[in-house]
Every structure is written in C-alpha cells, then in structure tokens.
Design a protein around this motif. Structure first.
Motif, PDB file in Angstrom:
ATOM      1  N   GLU A 132       0.833  -1.209   0.000  1.00 15.01           N
ATOM      2  CA  GLU A 132       0.000   0.000   0.000  1.00 15.01           C
ATOM      3  C   GLU A 132       0.866   1.258   0.000  1.00 15.01           C
ATOM      4  O   GLU A 132       0.527   2.258  -0.653  1.00 15.01           O
ATOM      5  N   ALA A 133       1.991   1.202   0.713  1.00 12.92           N
ATOM      6  CA  ALA A 133       2.889   2.355   0.747  1.00 12.92           C
ATOM      7  C   ALA A 133       3.501   2.628  -0.619  1.00 12.92           C
ATOM      8  O   ALA A 133       3.626   3.778  -1.049  1.00 12.92           O
ATOM      9  N   VAL A 134       3.873   1.552  -1.329  1.00 12.49           N
ATOM     10  CA  VAL A 134       4.438   1.714  -2.676  1.00 12.49           C
ATOM     11  C   VAL A 134       3.379   2.274  -3.621  1.00 12.49           C
ATOM     12  O   VAL A 134       3.650   3.178  -4.414  1.00 12.49           O
ATOM     13  N   ILE A 135       2.171   1.725  -3.538  1.00 13.79           N
ATOM     14  CA  ILE A 135       1.074   2.236  -4.372  1.00 13.79           C
ATOM     15  C   ILE A 135       0.825   3.707  -4.071  1.00 13.79           C
ATOM     16  O   ILE A 135       0.530   4.508  -4.960  1.00 13.79           O
ATOM     17  N   GLY A 136       0.998   4.083  -2.797  1.00 13.74           N
ATOM     18  CA  GLY A 136       0.764   5.467  -2.390  1.00 13.74           C
ATOM     19  C   GLY A 136       1.876   6.425  -2.744  1.00 13.74           C
ATOM     20  O   GLY A 136       1.743   7.635  -2.507  1.00 13.74           O
ATOM     21  N   GLY A 137       2.999   5.910  -3.274  1.00 13.90           N
ATOM     22  CA  GLY A 137       4.055   6.805  -3.725  1.00 13.90           C
ATOM     23  C   GLY A 137       5.425   6.551  -3.142  1.00 13.90           C
ATOM     24  O   GLY A 137       6.394   7.208  -3.522  1.00 13.90           O
ATOM     25  N   GLU A 138       5.544   5.614  -2.215  1.00 11.12           N
ATOM     26  CA  GLU A 138       6.859   5.332  -1.639  1.00 11.12           C
ATOM     27  C   GLU A 138       7.786   4.753  -2.695  1.00 11.12           C
ATOM     28  O   GLU A 138       7.370   3.993  -3.569  1.00 11.12           O
ATOM     29  N   GLN A 139       9.055   5.106  -2.613  1.00 17.87           N
ATOM     30  CA  GLN A 139      10.033   4.678  -3.604  1.00 17.87           C
ATOM     31  C   GLN A 139      10.161   3.160  -3.598  1.00 17.87           C
ATOM     32  O   GLN A 139      10.196   2.515  -2.540  1.00 17.87           O
ATOM     33  N   LYS A 161       5.278  -3.268 -13.725  1.00 20.88           N
ATOM     34  CA  LYS A 161       6.437  -2.468 -14.117  1.00 20.88           C
ATOM     35  C   LYS A 161       6.418  -1.068 -13.516  1.00 20.88           C
ATOM     36  O   LYS A 161       7.394  -0.338 -13.614  1.00 20.88           O
ATOM     37  N   ASN A 162       5.293  -0.704 -12.903  1.00 17.91           N
ATOM     38  CA  ASN A 162       5.189   0.619 -12.300  1.00 17.91           C
ATOM     39  C   ASN A 162       4.054   0.605 -11.264  1.00 17.91           C
ATOM     40  O   ASN A 162       3.372  -0.406 -11.088  1.00 17.91           O
ATOM     41  N   ARG A 163       3.858   1.748 -10.589  1.00 19.20           N
ATOM     42  CA  ARG A 163       2.835   1.811  -9.526  1.00 19.20           C
ATOM     43  C   ARG A 163       1.431   1.558 -10.060  1.00 19.20           C
ATOM     44  O   ARG A 163       0.615   0.920  -9.405  1.00 19.20           O
ATOM     45  N   ARG A 164       1.164   2.094 -11.230  1.00 23.87           N
ATOM     46  CA  ARG A 164      -0.167   1.921 -11.801  1.00 23.87           C
ATOM     47  C   ARG A 164      -0.477   0.447 -12.021  1.00 23.87           C
ATOM     48  O   ARG A 164      -1.574  -0.022 -11.686  1.00 23.87           O
ATOM     49  N   GLU A 165       0.477  -0.283 -12.589  1.00 18.77           N
ATOM     50  CA  GLU A 165       0.260  -1.711 -12.817  1.00 18.77           C
ATOM     51  C   GLU A 165       0.197  -2.477 -11.493  1.00 18.77           C
ATOM     52  O   GLU A 165      -0.590  -3.417 -11.349  1.00 18.77           O
ATOM     53  N   LEU A 166       1.024  -2.075 -10.520  1.00 16.60           N
ATOM     54  CA  LEU A 166       0.985  -2.736  -9.212  1.00 16.60           C
ATOM     55  C   LEU A 166      -0.385  -2.579  -8.570  1.00 16.60           C
ATOM     56  O   LEU A 166      -0.949  -3.550  -8.050  1.00 16.60           O
ATOM     57  N   GLU A 167      -0.922  -1.384  -8.618  1.00 18.21           N
ATOM     58  CA  GLU A 167      -2.237  -1.155  -8.018  1.00 18.21           C
ATOM     59  C   GLU A 167      -3.303  -1.989  -8.710  1.00 18.21           C
ATOM     60  O   GLU A 167      -4.170  -2.576  -8.054  1.00 18.21           O
ATOM     61  N   PHE A 168      -3.228  -2.072 -10.042  1.00 17.30           N
ATOM     62  CA  PHE A 168      -4.232  -2.838 -10.792  1.00 17.30           C
ATOM     63  C   PHE A 168      -4.119  -4.332 -10.470  1.00 17.30           C
ATOM     64  O   PHE A 168      -5.110  -4.977 -10.106  1.00 17.30           O
ATOM     65  N   PHE A 169      -2.907  -4.905 -10.610  1.00 15.29           N
ATOM     66  CA  PHE A 169      -2.747  -6.345 -10.414  1.00 15.29           C
ATOM     67  C   PHE A 169      -2.980  -6.747  -8.959  1.00 15.29           C
ATOM     68  O   PHE A 169      -3.501  -7.830  -8.683  1.00 15.29           O
ATOM     69  N   TYR A 170      -2.606  -5.881  -8.028  1.00 19.25           N
ATOM     70  CA  TYR A 170      -2.804  -6.181  -6.609  1.00 19.25           C
ATOM     71  C   TYR A 170      -4.301  -6.276  -6.283  1.00 19.25           C
ATOM     72  O   TYR A 170      -4.711  -7.079  -5.445  1.00 19.25           O
ATOM     73  N   GLY A 171      -5.092  -5.480  -6.976  1.00 18.86           N
ATOM     74  CA  GLY A 171      -6.539  -5.554  -6.808  1.00 18.86           C
ATOM     75  C   GLY A 171      -7.175  -6.648  -7.634  1.00 18.86           C
ATOM     76  O   GLY A 171      -8.221  -7.195  -7.271  1.00 18.86           O
ATOM     77  N   TYR A 172      -6.538  -6.983  -8.755  1.00 21.23           N
ATOM     78  CA  TYR A 172      -7.103  -7.968  -9.686  1.00 21.23           C
ATOM     79  C   TYR A 172      -6.863  -9.408  -9.222  1.00 21.23           C
ATOM     80  O   TYR A 172      -7.749 -10.263  -9.314  1.00 21.23           O
TER      81      TYR A 172
END
Length: 329
Positions: A132-139, A161-172
C-alpha cells in the motif's frame, strides 16, 4: 507391484516411465483425458472435493491391490493427508509429504515465512502495508511480481512495471502476494525423497521455454551450488515435517553475483520431470525398491543416489490421442 496415480490428465511421459517398474492404475474425474490410453487400468472417480472421492479411491486400491498411491494434483493433498491412515490400513503407502510440509509448499506466504525462518536466500516478500505504501508513492524498485498466494503453476502471475500496474494487479489477483524479482538463470530442481526424507535424486534443469505454465524446452545443468543449497533446503524442510516422494523446487542463479534465490517448493512431480528420467534418474526403480521394503528394514538406495546423471536437453512437441464417438460410453 501396483501403483496408483490420481488426476492423470495428460501425464503420459510420467506414466510411461513408471510402467518400467510398476503396473500403473490411473484415476481422474474426467473420462476425456489422453492418459487413460496409456495406463494399465483406468477408473473415473469423483472430484477431490466431491462426496465419495476417498471412498472410491479406497475401493480402487482394494480392487487393484495397490501398494503405492501418488497424488498429482495439489487440492488432493490436504484431503489425502487427512485420511492417510485409512489407506495404510489396507496396505497402501501414500507417497506424499506430511501435511505440515504441504501447507508450507502450497501457501506462498508460508513458503516465504519458511525461507525467512531458516535464512534461505529468497526474494523479499512485501507485507500488505508495504504494498500500500508503494502504491501510495513510496520509492520502490520495479518490476515487482504479483501472484496468488495459493496459486498453482504459472497461473495468475503478473509483472508490475510501475505503480499503476501494481495497483491494478494487486486488486485484480485474488489473495495477492507481492515479491521482488529474482534475476538470472531460472532452475527447476526435480527431487525424489525416500520415506525418511532423504533425497534420492536431485536433478537441476534450466527452464529455456515455458508455454501455458509448462516447460517445453529445458536442459539439465548440474550446477554444484544449486544442488548443495537444495540439499540444505530439504534438510530444513524436514524439521517442519516428514518430506516424502517427489518435490519440484524453483530458484534463480545470478552468475555475476554468485547469488542464489529460491522462489517455490512444490510437493509433487513437475511437468518437466521426464527430462530427469531421460538423464538417468530412475524414479520408478527407486520407488519400487522403497515400496518393497515397507514391511522390512530401511532400504539401501545408494545405487540410485550414485547413479550418473547426464546433462541432456529436452525439446518437447505435441501428440494426439483419437477416440471414436462411443469410446467414452
């Protein structure tokens, strides 16, 4: 000696190898499977979570005078471990690690915890709060691996490969687990352990090409560090419960850094294990020797442990089995 395989599906090469030492009985929940044409006897049984599954397996074992039962499908492991004593009462040995071991293997979170407990080199697993911290912007260093903690094979695995994809796949992905990427050569290690948890064979192979989660091109590579670290891993896993039968272990070796990282342990035959057979690992003969000694002393498996393994390459292709319209009636 008779051996029973569950969920035979398309495990034709495995069946062919085992038939060199056993009369092989196969069962499956579907009659529409190619492997039934290659076993010595086939029975259709209920799905493992359906009523009557265990009862039917016991009946088949009794009818066919089965000595060894080898399950091939992960969802069966918990069910069969729970009734291990019922099979032993009719003289059937379940060739499967104890439940405490299969739980570690089948739950990727427990696998990661096992690696951390014994300081086994492995990619870092992120906690939910860290994700969640990475999705929220943490390095963070990308890509990251997102996969189901209870997944099988390569199903449901994604590279973010990036935060946007992490947020999507983590929810998917259901029951998602996020790990840092391991780099280097990807190895699958085919292992056979005796009934006391000692490895009979350890055969590392490089995964050269994978399609739909199953290896199609692979090469045996007897990398000394991979073999040694696999032996160590198995010894530590035996502290958690009795390891037994086939195991498939995966790791990455980074040559430039001399770095090894384990990623998965599977308490079953891998899809590419026929390469180990062709390279000289005679699982069938070793299992037969193990089965013959069940009522006596611990078998001497030295002849199998010292057998020379050749560094072969496997290039797979597809064949078909044809049935007439009335074949399944």
């Amino acid at each position: 000696m008779n051996l029973l395989l569950t969920s035979i599906g398309k495990r034709i090469e495995l069946i062919g190898h085992l038939k060199s030492s056993f009369r092989v009985i196969g069962v499956d929940a579907s009659a529409e499977n190619p492997a039934k044409s290659f076993v010595d006897a086939f029975y259709r049984v209920p799905r493992c979570r359906e009523e009557g599954y265990v009862r039917e397996l016991l009946a088949v074992c009794g009818k066919e005078k089965v000595s060894l039962l080898v399950p091939l499908y992960e969802p069966e492991f918990e069910i069969l471990n729970a009734v291990r004593d019922k099979f032993e009462k009719i003289g059937v040995k379940l060739v499967l690690s104890e439940e405490s071991v299969t739980e570690i293997c089948n739950d990727k979170r427990k696998t990661a915890a096992f690696f951390k407990k014994y300081d086994i080199p492995a990619p870092e697993t992120l906690s939910d709060s860290e994700v969640e911290a990475v999705i929220g912007g943490e390095q963070a260093e990308f890509p990251l691996i997102v996969k189901p903690a209870d997944g099988m094979g390569s199903e449901g695995i994604f590279f973010a490969k990036n935060r946007r994809e992490l947020e999507f796949f983590y929810g998917y992905v259901e029951n998602a687990l996020v790990q840092r990427c391991a780099r280097g050569k990807e190895y699958t290690i085919d292992v056979l352990c005796d009934f006391y948890g000692e490895p009979v064979y350890i055969v590392p192979r490089i995964r050269l090409e994978v399609r739909s989660g199953e290896v199609t091109k692979s090469r045996v590579d007897l990398q000394r560090r991979v073999v040694e670290e696999t032996k160590r891993l198995l010894g530590l896993l035996n502290r958690e419960g009795q390891v037994c039968g086939p195991m498939t272990i995966q790791c990455f070796w980074e040559e430039s850094e001399q770095s090894l990282k384990f990623i998965e342990i599977n308490p079953r035959f891998g899809g590419g294990v026929p390469l180990a057979f062709a390279a000289g690992a005679d699982y069938a003969a070793a299992l037969k020797r193990m089965g013959e000694s069940l009522a006596g002393e611990r078998p001497d498996l030295t002849v199998f442990r010292e057998r020379e393994i050749r560094e072969l390459t496997m290039l797979r292709y597809t064949q078909a089995v044809y049935e007439s319209k009335t074949a399944g009636t």
